[in-house]
Design a protein around this motif. Sequence first.
Motif, PDB file in Angstrom:
ATOM      1  N   LEU A  56      59.690  17.599  22.884  1.00  0.00           N
ATOM      2  CA  LEU A  56      59.967  17.870  24.291  1.00  0.00           C
ATOM      3  C   LEU A  56      60.959  16.860  24.849  1.00  0.00           C
ATOM      4  O   LEU A  56      61.296  15.877  24.190  1.00  0.00           O
ATOM      5  CB  LEU A  56      58.667  17.789  25.106  1.00  0.00           C
ATOM      6  CG  LEU A  56      57.448  18.543  24.573  1.00  0.00           C
ATOM      7  CD1 LEU A  56      56.244  18.283  25.480  1.00  0.00           C
ATOM      8  CD2 LEU A  56      57.727  20.043  24.482  1.00  0.00           C
ATOM      9  N   LYS A  61      56.474  20.101  29.068  1.00  0.00           N
ATOM     10  CA  LYS A  61      56.087  21.161  28.140  1.00  0.00           C
ATOM     11  C   LYS A  61      56.858  22.459  28.363  1.00  0.00           C
ATOM     12  O   LYS A  61      56.797  23.362  27.533  1.00  0.00           O
ATOM     13  CB  LYS A  61      54.577  21.394  28.221  1.00  0.00           C
ATOM     14  CG  LYS A  61      53.806  20.191  27.704  1.00  0.00           C
ATOM     15  CD  LYS A  61      52.345  20.471  27.478  1.00  0.00           C
ATOM     16  CE  LYS A  61      51.678  19.234  26.857  1.00  0.00           C
ATOM     17  NZ  LYS A  61      50.258  19.457  26.558  1.00  0.00           N
ATOM     18  N   GLU A 134      52.302  16.065  21.041  1.00  0.00           N
ATOM     19  CA  GLU A 134      53.735  16.343  21.051  1.00  0.00           C
ATOM     20  C   GLU A 134      54.486  15.039  20.866  1.00  0.00           C
ATOM     21  O   GLU A 134      53.905  13.963  20.968  1.00  0.00           O
ATOM     22  CB  GLU A 134      54.167  17.005  22.369  1.00  0.00           C
ATOM     23  CG  GLU A 134      53.620  16.337  23.632  1.00  0.00           C
ATOM     24  CD  GLU A 134      54.496  15.251  24.240  1.00  0.00           C
ATOM     25  OE1 GLU A 134      55.547  14.903  23.653  1.00  0.00           O
ATOM     26  OE2 GLU A 134      54.140  14.731  25.297  1.00  0.00           O
TER      27      GLU A 134
END
Length: 200
Positions: A56, A61, A134
């Motif tokens: 990202l 997101k 992430e």
Amino acid sequence: MKLELRNGKIIIDGYVNAVDRFSRPIRETNGNTIIEKIMPGAFNRALENTDNVNVLLDHDKSHVLASTKQGTATLKEDNIGLRATVEISDPEIIKKAKSDKLRGWSFGFICKSQERKPGEKYEERTIKDLILDEISLIDERLIPCYVGTSVEMRSKIEEIIEYRSGEFDAVQVQKEELEQRPINYDSYKERIKKLEEVKK
């Protein structure tokens, strides 16, 4: 973090986090200040237990740049830490890279297993197992030492996602490791010279 422009895309390669190495002081949401390290193998286990990790921008997101599932991101843990190689075609990221506005890496994780103990100055937190939520590229809008948490609901279970930026120099880590080993001095000098060339 190395950047290479290739066929209208940018290839970014670097270490997201160093394992078995204490962080700079981190202030938790309860006001407690700790230092923290992630044990070797924790990232490998996290990667084995997920079918995808998104890349990202600034932990947003809605701004997915690449992913392991798509094959545009490769993540692996080696003797230094979690290394990422990412291929990005997003024009905004390419522009930021050309303008030197990409500051580094960060990652979001959920702690599964940890150990805490008093340290000389700060409490020491050791992350033994985690879920890798992430990884993110950080631009000029976030400070390099960005640390924070957020709370999300997944399957009716409240989970705390923690964010950490990679605040280390991979070449410096290797230098320190070499300095601690009883090796031939001439070969040591040659290895350091090569590391410095890679850094340039």
